[in-house]
Structures are given as structure tokens and as C-alpha cells.
Motif scaffolding. Structure first.
Motif, mmCIF file in Angstrom:
data_model
loop_
_atom_site.group_PDB
_atom_site.id
_atom_site.type_symbol
_atom_site.label_atom_id
_atom_site.label_comp_id
_atom_site.label_asym_id
_atom_site.label_seq_id
_atom_site.Cartn_x
_atom_site.Cartn_y
_atom_site.Cartn_z
ATOM 1 N N LEU A 90 -12.622 -25.166 44.753
ATOM 2 C CA LEU A 90 -12.597 -23.762 44.325
ATOM 3 C C LEU A 90 -14.004 -23.259 44.015
ATOM 4 C CD1 LEU A 90 -9.422 -23.358 42.074
ATOM 5 C CD2 LEU A 90 -9.921 -22.244 44.236
ATOM 6 N N ARG A 91 -14.820 -24.112 43.413
ATOM 7 C CA ARG A 91 -16.215 -23.725 43.151
ATOM 8 C C ARG A 91 -16.975 -23.527 44.456
ATOM 9 N NH1 ARG A 91 -15.642 -26.994 38.495
ATOM 10 N NH2 ARG A 91 -16.364 -28.863 39.541
ATOM 11 N N GLU A 92 -16.686 -24.372 45.443
ATOM 12 C CA GLU A 92 -17.315 -24.229 46.764
ATOM 13 C C GLU A 92 -16.890 -22.908 47.416
ATOM 14 O OE1 GLU A 92 -17.314 -26.399 51.140
ATOM 15 O OE2 GLU A 92 -16.374 -27.414 49.445
ATOM 16 N N ALA A 93 -15.606 -22.583 47.303
ATOM 17 C CA ALA A 93 -15.112 -21.315 47.848
ATOM 18 C C ALA A 93 -15.764 -20.132 47.130
ATOM 19 C CB ALA A 93 -13.594 -21.241 47.722
ATOM 20 N N THR A 94 -15.972 -20.258 45.820
ATOM 21 C CA THR A 94 -16.639 -19.203 45.054
ATOM 22 C C THR A 94 -18.061 -18.991 45.569
ATOM 23 O OG1 THR A 94 -15.343 -19.756 43.096
ATOM 24 C CG2 THR A 94 -17.353 -18.504 42.739
ATOM 25 N N ARG A 95 -18.767 -20.080 45.805
ATOM 26 C CA ARG A 95 -20.138 -20.000 46.304
ATOM 27 C C ARG A 95 -20.168 -19.320 47.682
ATOM 28 N NH1 ARG A 95 -22.524 -22.778 49.795
ATOM 29 N NH2 ARG A 95 -21.057 -24.493 49.840
ATOM 30 N N ILE A 96 -19.230 -19.669 48.529
ATOM 31 C CA ILE A 96 -19.174 -19.071 49.874
ATOM 32 C C ILE A 96 -18.861 -17.590 49.788
ATOM 33 C CG2 ILE A 96 -17.860 -19.047 52.035
ATOM 34 C CD1 ILE A 96 -17.549 -22.126 51.654
ATOM 35 N N LEU A 97 -17.893 -17.236 48.962
ATOM 36 C CA LEU A 97 -17.468 -15.830 48.887
ATOM 37 C C LEU A 97 -18.528 -14.929 48.247
ATOM 38 C CD1 LEU A 97 -13.706 -16.227 47.997
ATOM 39 C CD2 LEU A 97 -14.683 -15.407 50.137
ATOM 40 N N ARG A 98 -19.322 -15.470 47.347
ATOM 41 C CA ARG A 98 -20.373 -14.652 46.713
ATOM 42 C C ARG A 98 -21.396 -14.153 47.725
ATOM 43 N NH1 ARG A 98 -20.759 -15.293 40.653
ATOM 44 N NH2 ARG A 98 -19.034 -16.704 40.250
ATOM 45 N N GLN A 99 -21.558 -14.868 48.828
ATOM 46 C CA GLN A 99 -22.494 -14.450 49.869
ATOM 47 C C GLN A 99 -22.092 -13.109 50.486
ATOM 48 O OE1 GLN A 99 -22.555 -17.552 52.777
ATOM 49 N NE2 GLN A 99 -23.141 -19.135 51.318
ATOM 50 N N PHE A 100 -20.812 -12.782 50.423
ATOM 51 C CA PHE A 100 -20.300 -11.564 51.042
ATOM 52 C C PHE A 100 -20.199 -10.405 50.059
ATOM 53 C CE2 PHE A 100 -18.931 -15.171 53.516
ATOM 54 C CZ PHE A 100 -19.354 -14.805 54.777
ATOM 55 N N GLU A 101 -20.751 -10.592 48.869
ATOM 56 C CA GLU A 101 -20.812 -9.573 47.830
ATOM 57 C C GLU A 101 -19.471 -8.867 47.613
ATOM 58 O OE1 GLU A 101 -24.066 -7.006 48.741
ATOM 59 O OE2 GLU A 101 -25.497 -8.659 48.742
ATOM 60 N N PRO A 102 -18.468 -9.629 47.153
ATOM 61 C CA PRO A 102 -17.165 -9.000 46.901
ATOM 62 C C PRO A 102 -17.237 -8.031 45.724
ATOM 63 C CG PRO A 102 -17.181 -11.253 46.099
ATOM 64 C CD PRO A 102 -18.486 -11.047 46.803
ATOM 65 N N GLU A 103 -16.390 -7.033 45.757
ATOM 66 C CA GLU A 103 -16.316 -6.080 44.646
ATOM 67 C C GLU A 103 -15.816 -6.760 43.382
ATOM 68 O OE1 GLU A 103 -14.013 -2.681 45.649
ATOM 69 O OE2 GLU A 103 -15.273 -2.189 47.369
ATOM 70 N N ASN A 104 -14.947 -7.736 43.577
ATOM 71 C CA ASN A 104 -14.379 -8.463 42.451
ATOM 72 C C ASN A 104 -14.080 -9.882 42.923
ATOM 73 O OD1 ASN A 104 -13.314 -8.967 39.905
ATOM 74 N ND2 ASN A 104 -11.269 -8.318 40.497
ATOM 75 N N LEU A 105 -14.360 -10.846 42.075
ATOM 76 C CA LEU A 105 -14.073 -12.248 42.381
ATOM 77 C C LEU A 105 -13.477 -12.860 41.132
ATOM 78 C CD1 LEU A 105 -14.372 -14.421 44.571
ATOM 79 C CD2 LEU A 105 -16.608 -14.952 43.626
ATOM 80 N N GLN A 106 -12.228 -13.293 41.212
ATOM 81 C CA GLN A 106 -11.502 -13.749 40.031
ATOM 82 C C GLN A 106 -10.756 -15.035 40.339
ATOM 83 O OE1 GLN A 106 -11.353 -12.008 36.979
ATOM 84 N NE2 GLN A 106 -10.357 -13.837 36.231
ATOM 85 N N GLY A 107 -10.829 -15.991 39.424
ATOM 86 C CA GLY A 107 -10.091 -17.245 39.573
ATOM 87 C C GLY A 107 -8.908 -17.281 38.634
ATOM 88 N N TYR A 108 -7.824 -17.896 39.078
ATOM 89 C CA TYR A 108 -6.603 -18.026 38.282
ATOM 90 C C TYR A 108 -6.091 -19.440 38.378
ATOM 91 C CZ TYR A 108 -6.420 -12.918 38.386
ATOM 92 O OH TYR A 108 -6.723 -11.608 38.250
ATOM 93 N N ARG A 109 -5.452 -19.912 37.331
ATOM 94 C CA ARG A 109 -4.772 -21.207 37.309
ATOM 95 C C ARG A 109 -3.293 -20.956 37.124
ATOM 96 N NH1 ARG A 109 -5.924 -25.513 39.384
ATOM 97 N NH2 ARG A 109 -8.128 -25.827 39.363
ATOM 98 N N GLU A 110 -2.481 -21.624 37.917
ATOM 99 C CA GLU A 110 -1.027 -21.498 37.774
ATOM 100 C C GLU A 110 -0.589 -22.265 36.538
ATOM 101 O OE1 GLU A 110 1.762 -23.379 40.695
ATOM 102 O OE2 GLU A 110 1.804 -21.293 41.383
#
Length: 165
Positions: free
Chosen positions: A143-163
Motif C-alpha cells: 500500500l505504501r508502494e502504491a501511495t508512492r506511485i500514485l503521488r506522481q500523478f498529483e491526485p486531488e485526494n489520496l486516502q487510505g482505509y483499513r477494513e
């Protein structure tokens, strides 16, 4: 299960982010792209706030309608305005009606404002033409790796959730 949700401004950014995650080895069945031309919020399973409001109203009605009926009958008996059985029944029905109105107004309001959690915000962004990319992953490192990848695309919002377990 953990979820990482990114709101991206347009289709090109969403597809590029999806492709980058795919190239990084994230399984396609755990990547979900929502927006025009892709899955809808309902297809993915984002909670509809109106549906949450209806459930909350029904839960409240189970308790408030019988309580309102008993309170109406009790008020009719205690007030002593008239002792005929019909008046007590009418008092009970009016109390039940009051309980139903309470469940409608209070339960509906609470269900609309808090019953859907963050799903309403994501639905609003989808309605505004944005794209939502959701990554499902159990491994915190991934999930941290996915966060790093997605930040490159400058999302308007990036949020993590745990079930919740």
C-alpha cells in the motif's frame, strides 16, 4: 484488507496511474477505476446515502412507532379528557404517527449526513467528472508502494482505509 483511494482530475491521469500500478505488479482484480467509461459507484459498491438514510429510518421506526403509540395512549389516559376507548386508540395512533415522523426526520437526516461515511464525497467527485482509482491490498508495504506511485500523478485526494475486522 486495506484500501487506497485516489481522486484524479481526468481520464488521462487515471489511465496513466492505473497503468503504472499494473506495471508495478498490482493484480488487476484489486485495481478499480471508477468514472465515465469505467465502473460506476454502484457497481463498485460505494454506499448510496439515500439507502443508508432509509435503513436508519427503518431502525428508528422499529422503536419510535410502538413507543409513540404507548405514549399516546398513556397521555390520553392520564389527561382524562374523555374515557371512551376510541379516544385512547386515536391518541395511540397519533403518538405512533409522531414516532414515525420522528424516525423519518431524525433518522433520514442522520442517515444522509453520516450513514454513508466518505462514500458521498467520492460520489460527488464522480458526478463532477473526476475519476476514482481504488487499490485493494492486504500488505501494508504494498500500500505504501502504491501511495508512492500514485503521488506522481498529483491526485486531488489520496486516502487510505483499513477494513474493520
Amino acid at each position: 484488507m486495506g484500501y487506497l483511494i485516489a481522486v484524479l482530475p481526468d481520464r488521462l491521469a487515471a489511465e496513466a496511474a492505473y497503468s503504472a500500478l499494473e506495471q508495478a505488479g498490482f493484480p488487476l482484480e484489486r485495481l478499480h477505476l471508477l468514472g465515465r467509461g469505467y465502473k460506476t459507484a454502484d457497481e463498485f459498491g460505494l454506499i448510496d446515502p439515500a439507502q443508508a438514510a432509509r435503513r436508519q429510518m427503518q431502525r428508528l421506526a422499529i422503536w419510535l412507532v410502538p413507543f409513540g403509540f404507548l405514549a399516546g395512549v398513556g397521555f390520553s389516559l392520564l389527561s382524562g379528557l374523555d374515557t371512551s376507548l376510541g379516544n385512547h386508540l386515536i391518541g395511540g395512533l397519533l403518538g405512533a404517527l409522531g414516532g414515525a415522523m420522528g424516525s423519518f426526520f431524525v433518522g433520514g437526516r442522520v442517515g444522509l449526513t453520516s450513514g454513508s461515511g466518505d462514500a458521498l464525497a467520492y460520489r460527488n467527485r464522480l458526478n463532477a467528472g473526476k475519476y476514482v482509482l481504488i487499490v485493494e491490498e492486504e500488505n501494508e508495504t504494498r500500500l505504501r508502494e502504491a501511495t508512492r506511485i500514485l503521488r506522481q500523478f498529483e491526485p486531488e485526494n489520496l486516502q487510505g482505509y483499513r477494513e474493520r475486522p
